[in-house]
Design an enzyme around this catalytic site. Sequence first.
Site, PDB file in Angstrom:
ATOM      1  N   PRO A  31      24.055 -25.910  27.268  1.00 22.14           N
ATOM      2  CA  PRO A  31      24.244 -26.908  26.202  1.00 22.14           C
ATOM      3  C   PRO A  31      25.162 -28.015  26.730  1.00 22.14           C
ATOM      4  O   PRO A  31      26.277 -27.740  27.145  1.00 22.14           O
ATOM      5  CB  PRO A  31      24.953 -26.108  25.093  1.00 22.14           C
ATOM      6  CG  PRO A  31      25.560 -24.920  25.773  1.00 22.14           C
ATOM      7  CD  PRO A  31      24.781 -24.661  27.022  1.00 22.14           C
ATOM      8  N   MET A  32      24.678 -29.257  26.746  1.00 22.63           N
ATOM      9  CA  MET A  32      25.495 -30.373  27.251  1.00 22.63           C
ATOM     10  C   MET A  32      25.532 -31.484  26.216  1.00 22.63           C
ATOM     11  O   MET A  32      24.476 -31.949  25.776  1.00 22.63           O
ATOM     12  CB  MET A  32      24.900 -30.919  28.556  1.00 22.63           C
ATOM     13  CG  MET A  32      25.020 -29.973  29.723  1.00 22.63           C
ATOM     14  SD  MET A  32      24.237 -30.656  31.204  1.00 22.63           S
ATOM     15  CE  MET A  32      22.516 -30.196  30.963  1.00 22.63           C
ATOM     16  N   GLN A  85      22.873 -24.200  19.868  1.00 27.09           N
ATOM     17  CA  GLN A  85      24.282 -23.806  19.940  1.00 27.09           C
ATOM     18  C   GLN A  85      25.091 -24.453  18.820  1.00 27.09           C
ATOM     19  O   GLN A  85      25.010 -25.669  18.604  1.00 27.09           O
ATOM     20  CB  GLN A  85      24.912 -24.184  21.285  1.00 27.09           C
ATOM     21  CG  GLN A  85      26.275 -23.467  21.406  1.00 27.09           C
ATOM     22  CD  GLN A  85      27.116 -23.919  22.569  1.00 27.09           C
ATOM     23  OE1 GLN A  85      27.476 -25.077  22.660  1.00 27.09           O
ATOM     24  NE2 GLN A  85      27.440 -22.990  23.453  1.00 27.09           N
ATOM     25  N   CYS A 114      34.144 -24.093  24.500  1.00 24.06           N
ATOM     26  CA  CYS A 114      34.460 -25.519  24.675  1.00 24.06           C
ATOM     27  C   CYS A 114      35.975 -25.726  24.712  1.00 24.06           C
ATOM     28  O   CYS A 114      36.667 -25.376  23.753  1.00 24.06           O
ATOM     29  CB  CYS A 114      33.858 -26.343  23.536  1.00 24.06           C
ATOM     30  SG  CYS A 114      34.296 -28.087  23.660  1.00 24.06           S
ATOM     31  N   HIS A 184      31.508 -18.370  31.170  1.00 24.96           N
ATOM     32  CA  HIS A 184      31.955 -19.410  32.091  1.00 24.96           C
ATOM     33  C   HIS A 184      33.213 -18.864  32.757  1.00 24.96           C
ATOM     34  O   HIS A 184      34.198 -18.578  32.072  1.00 24.96           O
ATOM     35  CB  HIS A 184      32.259 -20.713  31.340  1.00 24.96           C
ATOM     36  CG  HIS A 184      32.715 -21.815  32.245  1.00 24.96           C
ATOM     37  ND1 HIS A 184      31.837 -22.733  32.777  1.00 24.96           N
ATOM     38  CD2 HIS A 184      33.925 -22.113  32.749  1.00 24.96           C
ATOM     39  CE1 HIS A 184      32.520 -23.556  33.570  1.00 24.96           C
ATOM     40  NE2 HIS A 184      33.788 -23.200  33.561  1.00 24.96           N
TER      41      HIS A 184
END
Length: 315
Positions: A31-32, A85, A114, A184
């Site tokens: 997801p960007m 997302q 995030c 991540h």
Amino acid sequence: MIGDIRETKECQLKDPMDLFHSGQVVKICAPMVRYSKLAFRTLVRKYSCDLCYTPMIVAADFVRSAKARDSEFTTNKGDHPLIVQFAAKEAQILCDAARIICPFADGIDLNCGCPQRWAISEGYGACLINKPELVKDMVRHVRSQIDNPKFSVSIKIRIHEDLKKTVDLCQKAEAAGVSWITVHGRSIEERHQPVHYDAIKIIKQSMSIPVVANGDIKTLKDAENVHHLTEADGVMVARGLLANPAMFAGYEETPLQCIQDWVDIALEHGTPFTCFHHHLMYMMERITSKQEKKVFNVLSSTSAVLDYLSDHYGV
């Protein structure tokens, strides 16, 4: 969105878990913000990307406003399997968002990774890794309120300095029914430090659900190495795919055909100029000289970009 979605009614939703049971490493587009929208997802799917995520959508806005739904989410028949997302901090709001999206997507993902200040100050994103009970509650709520057993519920996290806390969070999420977890391999504070692939491996070894590795994967070779280092079931790529959308198909740098495909797809989807141009700047980063970049990066219209590509690359 609704125009696109009607046509999607006939589309065949897919069970994303089938990918994880295929025995192959699942290749995933991350997801960007601004970038992983429908046109770009369409492009990477042409080049061996198995699973795509939408950019992060704030669940509360999505539930409250039809305008937000229309601007934040578009899809079509070929856009599957697709994970939407969400940023959320309340179980019921996440459920409401999941219920709205469920006829048009194959699963939702809760953003617990995030690190941006605005997200953390709102109670979203990476601060959720310190609220395992809340994460567990949100996953359980969605699981109990969505009837479709094939609809996946996943989470994307960063790691703690103390890895025991991360393992605890993951095990709680697994107990609540999470489908898979994307890790991540950096902490909230870390930006460009090396990714802790060893931490991802420890998490993978303590779970019985699929784990996806994320962080600094730039080539197909990197993806294979990370798979071997972590034993993860999938790899998720962000910047590597922006720079080379054909990466998962084994190309070392963006092939001209991929640039041609992007031009065709973007024009067909009516992609706004800034987004169209930015994607090309990323894709051509490795194949253009400094001098060319100076010229290309300041072009200010679609026609100027198309002329440039035609004159210099025959695209």
